[in-house]
Scaffold this active site. Sequence first.
Site, short mmCIF file in Angstrom:
data_model
loop_
_atom_site.label_atom_id
_atom_site.label_comp_id
_atom_site.label_asym_id
_atom_site.label_seq_id
_atom_site.Cartn_x
_atom_site.Cartn_y
_atom_site.Cartn_z
N ASP A 3 0.86 -1.19 0.00
CA ASP A 3 0.00 0.00 0.00
C ASP A 3 0.90 1.24 0.00
O ASP A 3 1.61 1.49 0.96
CB ASP A 3 -0.89 -0.04 1.24
CG ASP A 3 -1.93 1.07 1.27
OD1 ASP A 3 -1.78 2.09 0.56
OD2 ASP A 3 -2.90 0.93 2.03
N VAL A 4 0.86 2.00 -1.08
CA VAL A 4 1.72 3.18 -1.23
C VAL A 4 0.83 4.39 -1.50
O VAL A 4 0.35 4.58 -2.62
CB VAL A 4 2.73 2.99 -2.39
CG1 VAL A 4 3.66 4.20 -2.50
CG2 VAL A 4 3.52 1.71 -2.21
N GLU A 5 0.63 5.20 -0.46
CA GLU A 5 -0.22 6.39 -0.59
C GLU A 5 0.39 7.59 0.15
O GLU A 5 -0.28 8.24 0.94
CB GLU A 5 -1.61 6.10 -0.01
CG GLU A 5 -2.31 4.93 -0.65
CD GLU A 5 -3.64 4.65 0.00
OE1 GLU A 5 -4.62 5.32 -0.36
OE2 GLU A 5 -3.69 3.79 0.89
N PRO A 6 1.66 7.89 -0.11
CA PRO A 6 2.31 8.97 0.63
C PRO A 6 1.86 10.35 0.14
O PRO A 6 1.48 10.53 -1.02
CB PRO A 6 3.79 8.76 0.32
CG PRO A 6 3.77 8.21 -1.07
CD PRO A 6 2.56 7.30 -1.10
N TYR A 42 -0.88 -1.32 -4.31
CA TYR A 42 -2.10 -0.56 -4.05
C TYR A 42 -1.72 0.90 -4.09
O TYR A 42 -0.93 1.37 -3.26
CB TYR A 42 -2.72 -0.92 -2.70
CG TYR A 42 -3.96 -0.12 -2.42
CD1 TYR A 42 -5.20 -0.54 -2.89
CD2 TYR A 42 -3.90 1.08 -1.70
CE1 TYR A 42 -6.34 0.21 -2.66
CE2 TYR A 42 -5.04 1.83 -1.47
CZ TYR A 42 -6.25 1.39 -1.95
OH TYR A 42 -7.37 2.14 -1.72
#
Length: 118
Positions: A3-6, A42
């Site tokens: 999950d990569v949502e920075p 993601y």
Amino acid sequence: MLDVEPTDKQIAKMGGIQSLFREMREWIKVVEKRTGARPILYLNQRFVKTYLDEAPDLKRDYLVWIARYGAYKPDVHLAIWQLSADGRVKGIGNEVDINVFNGYEGQWQEFLEEECIK
């Protein structure tokens, strides 16, 4: 799944987007080695549009589960589309994410057999 949502601020704090991509690649390498399965990325729509072209290997080699609530259609290997964060499901009181597999029922079974940890 990774999950990569920075936020932009988080990316800057860790040394920039290439630093984040290096960390992603390292995590992916460890997970692939230990599980024998390729992780799915993601990502949200903004991350794909803003940054993913700077990592063509990740864009090319990994399936994506994208949180995309508008008409934008990314040029990624789309596995699953999270099309809403405010869905309703009988028996659950709160709103839930609504996700759709990018394929047909038979393809879903193939996906599970090929992409899941064995």
